[in-house]
Design an enzyme around this catalytic site. Structure first.
Site, PDB file in Angstrom:
ATOM      1  N   GLY A   1      -6.429  -8.147   1.990  1.00 50.13           N
ATOM      2  CA  GLY A   1      -5.154  -8.344   2.672  1.00 50.13           C
ATOM      3  C   GLY A   1      -4.590  -9.755   2.556  1.00 50.13           C
ATOM      4  O   GLY A   1      -3.423  -9.947   2.213  1.00 50.13           O
TER       5      GLY A   1
ATOM      6  N   GLY B   1     -12.075  -4.410   1.993  1.00 49.60           N
ATOM      7  CA  GLY B   1     -13.509  -4.132   2.090  1.00 49.60           C
ATOM      8  C   GLY B   1     -13.997  -3.244   0.958  1.00 49.60           C
ATOM      9  O   GLY B   1     -15.077  -3.474   0.399  1.00 49.60           O
TER      10      GLY B   1
ATOM     11  N   ARG C   1       0.826  -1.218   0.000  1.00 52.41           N
ATOM     12  CA  ARG C   1       0.000   0.000   0.000  1.00 52.41           C
ATOM     13  C   ARG C   1       0.862   1.271   0.000  1.00 52.41           C
ATOM     14  O   ARG C   1       0.437   2.289  -0.529  1.00 52.41           O
ATOM     15  CB  ARG C   1      -0.928   0.009   1.214  1.00 52.41           C
ATOM     16  CG  ARG C   1      -2.163  -0.855   1.004  1.00 52.41           C
ATOM     17  CD  ARG C   1      -3.073  -0.844   2.199  1.00 52.41           C
ATOM     18  NE  ARG C   1      -4.386  -1.372   1.864  1.00 52.41           N
ATOM     19  CZ  ARG C   1      -5.338  -1.621   2.731  1.00 52.41           C
ATOM     20  NH1 ARG C   1      -5.127  -1.388   4.030  1.00 52.41           N
ATOM     21  NH2 ARG C   1      -6.506  -2.090   2.361  1.00 52.41           N
TER      22      ARG C   1
ATOM     23  N   LYS D   1     -16.300 -16.443   7.076  1.00 51.44           N
ATOM     24  CA  LYS D   1     -17.732 -16.513   7.326  1.00 51.44           C
ATOM     25  C   LYS D   1     -18.605 -16.171   6.133  1.00 51.44           C
ATOM     26  O   LYS D   1     -18.364 -15.185   5.446  1.00 51.44           O
ATOM     27  CB  LYS D   1     -18.092 -15.536   8.449  1.00 51.44           C
ATOM     28  CG  LYS D   1     -17.585 -15.992   9.795  1.00 51.44           C
ATOM     29  CD  LYS D   1     -18.002 -15.006  10.837  1.00 51.44           C
ATOM     30  CE  LYS D   1     -17.625 -15.509  12.222  1.00 51.44           C
ATOM     31  NZ  LYS D   1     -17.853 -14.474  13.214  1.00 51.44           N
TER      32      LYS D   1
END
Ligand code: 3PG
Ligand code: MG
Length: 392
Positions: A346, A369, A36, A193
Site C-alpha cells: 500500500g 502482504g 485495486r 518493524k
C-alpha cells in the site's frame, strides 16, 4: 502452477461470483486510491461480455465479525466502481440467503468480513457462498495469503472454481521476476518493524544480491552497527538479528548498506524542521525520518546497476514533504532504470502515485502482504486450493 482459468470457461447465463480485493483506502466515504478497483476491471468486463450475471465479493478493512458497521461498508466502492465501469453496480446488504440477479447485471455483496466465520474459514459459511454461484472466480491476489471462507473455503465447495485473469497475471509476473532474475538483484524493503518482516528479510537474503532497508527497519540496522539512533523508532531486541542478516549478506558477497547520512527532526510531525546529519552524529533528542542526500545518491546508483529491483516500502516518511526526498530518489531511480522492477504494498503504491512514476515500473502488484509472502516463497492458501481442485 496449474489451475483452471476463467478465460477457459463458458460463462453465458451463469452466476459468476468473483472474489475481489477491493480493500482500498477511504476518506470521508470516498475512495482515495482506486488502483485495486482499476486492476479488477478487465476481469469484470470479461465476465459481462461473456454473458454472466456478475456477483462481486470483497472485504474492506478489519471490522468486528457479526456486526454491521457503516465505516466498513462497501457502498463507496460500489459507487466508484460503477463510475469506472459505466455500468450500474448494486450493493447487496444481506446476501447470504440469496438474491435476484440477471445476466448482464453486477451485484456487489456487502463486506464479507461482516459475516461470522469468514476469517475462521467456517465450512458452513463457505458452502453457503458456494451455493450462490455456478462459477467461483478467485481474483483477489492481494488476499490470496488469507485462508478465509471467501478466499479459500469456498473454492472447495463451488460447482466450478477457477482463477481470474488478475490473479493469474500476478502469479505469472512475480514468478517470472523471481525464478530467473536479471542480476544483480536488489530488494528495497521499508516499513516500521524488523520483527514483522524478519522472515521476509531472511528469505530475500537467500535470493537477492543486495538488500536496502528503509524506515524503522533501517533504524534497527543503524543501531546494530553501533550508531546512536536517538528517539527513532527501532527495535532494541532485534539488534542481534540485524547483525546476523548483515553477516549473511557479506557471506554471500553482497551487502545490506547502512546509510551514510540521514535526515532527522525533533518531533514526528508534518511541519517538523529537518536537519541532515552524518549517521554518526544523530543526537539523543532526534528522530531519523529519512535517508540523507549522500545515501540517496548511493542507493540510486545501486538501482541503476541492478538487473532486477523488488520494491516494498518507503525509506522515509514521504507523506511529510521535508522527509520525502529519499523515497523520491528511490522512485526516480527506479523510473529511469532499465532493470526489471516490481513493486507492491500500500505505501509503495502511494509513493508511486505521489511521485508519478507508474509508467517506469515494470510490474506493479496489487498485493501487500500477499506480495511479500509470495516473494518469501510461502504457499498462498487460495492458490493452493485452486491447484488442489484442478483436474486437467
Ligand atoms: C491487503 O490490503 O493487504 C489485503 O486486502 C489483505 O487485508 P488484510 O491484511 O486485512 O487481510
Ligand atoms: Mg524503469
Amino acid at each position: 502452477m496449474s489451475f483452471l482459468r476463467m478465460d477457459e470457461l463458458d460463462l453465458k447465463g451463469k452466476r459468476v461470483m468473483i472474489r475481489e480485493d477491493f480493500n482500498v483506502p477511504l476518506d470521508a466515504g470516498r475512495v482515495t486510491s482506486d488502483a485495486r478497483l482499476r486492476a479488477a476491471l478487465p476481469t469484470i468486463r470479461m465476465a459481462l461480455d461473456r454473458g454472466a450475471a456478475v456477483i462481486l465479493l470483497s472485504h474492506l478493512g478489519r471490522p468486528v465479525e457479526g456486526q454491521y458497521d457503516e465505516q466498513f461498508s462497501l457502498k463507496p466502492v460500489a459507487e466508484h466502481l460503477s463510475g469506472l465501469l459505466d455500468h450500474p453496480v448494486t450493493l447487496q446488504k444481506d446476501w447470504l440467503n440469496g438474491f435476484d440477479i440477471q445476466a448482464g447485471e453486477i451485484v456487489l455483496c456487502e463486506n464479507v468480513r461482516f459475516n461470522p466465520g469468514e476469517k475462521s474459514n467456517d465450512a458452513k459459511l463457505a458452502k453457503t457462498m458456494a451455493g450462490l454461484c455456478d462459477v467461483f472466480v478467485m481474483d483477489a491476489f492481494g488476499t490470496s495469503h488469507r485462508a478465509h471462507a471467501s478466499t479459500e473455503g469456498v473454492i472447495h465447495h463451488a460447482p466450478v472454481a477457477c482463477a481470474g485473469p488478475l490473479l493469474s497475471r500476478e502469479l505469472y509476473e512475480l514468478e517470472k521476476a523471481l525464478t530467473e532474475p536479471e542480476r544483480p538483484m536488489l530488494a528495497i524493503v521499508g516499513g516500521s518493524k524488523v520483527s514483522t518482516k524478519l522472515t521476509v528479510l531472511e528469505s530475500l537474503m537467500t535470493r537477492v544480491d543486495e538488500l536496502i532497508v528503509g524506515g524503522g527497519i533501517a533504524n534497527t540496522f543503524i543501531a546494530a552497527s553501533g550508531y546512536n539512533v536517538g528517539q527513532s523508532l527501532y527495535e532494541p531486541d532485534l539488534l542481534d538479528e540485524a547483525q546476523r542478516l548483515i553477516r549473511m549478506a557479506h557471506k554471500k558477497g553482497g551487502e545490506i548498506p547502512i546509510p551514510k547520512d540521514v535526515v532527522v527532526a525533533k518531533s514526528f510531525s508534518k511541519d517538523a524542521e529537518a536537519w541532515v546529519r552524518s549517521v554518526d552524529e544523530v543526537q539523543d533528542d532526534e528522530l531519523i525520518l529519512d535517508i540523507g542526500p549522500l545515501t540517496a545518491v548511493d542507493y540510486a546508483a545501486m538501482i541503476q546497476e541492478a538487473g532486477t529491483v523488488i520494491w516494498n516500502g518507503p525509506v522515509g516518511v514521504f507523506e511529510f514533504p521535508n522527509f520525502a526526498a529519499g523515497t523520491r530518489a528511490i522512485a526516480d531511480a527506479i523510473e529511469i532504470s532499465n532493470a526489471f522492477s516490481i513493486a507492491g504494498g500500500g505505501d509503495t503504491l502511494a509513493a508511486i502515485d505521489q511521485f508519478n512514476i507508474a509508467d517506469g515500473v515494470s510490474y506493479i502488484s496489487t498485493g501487500g502482504g500477499a506480495f511479500l509472502e509470495f516473494v518469501e516463497g510461502k504457499t498462498l492458501p487460495a492458490v493452493a486450493a485452486l491447484e488442489a481442485r484442478y483436474k486437467p
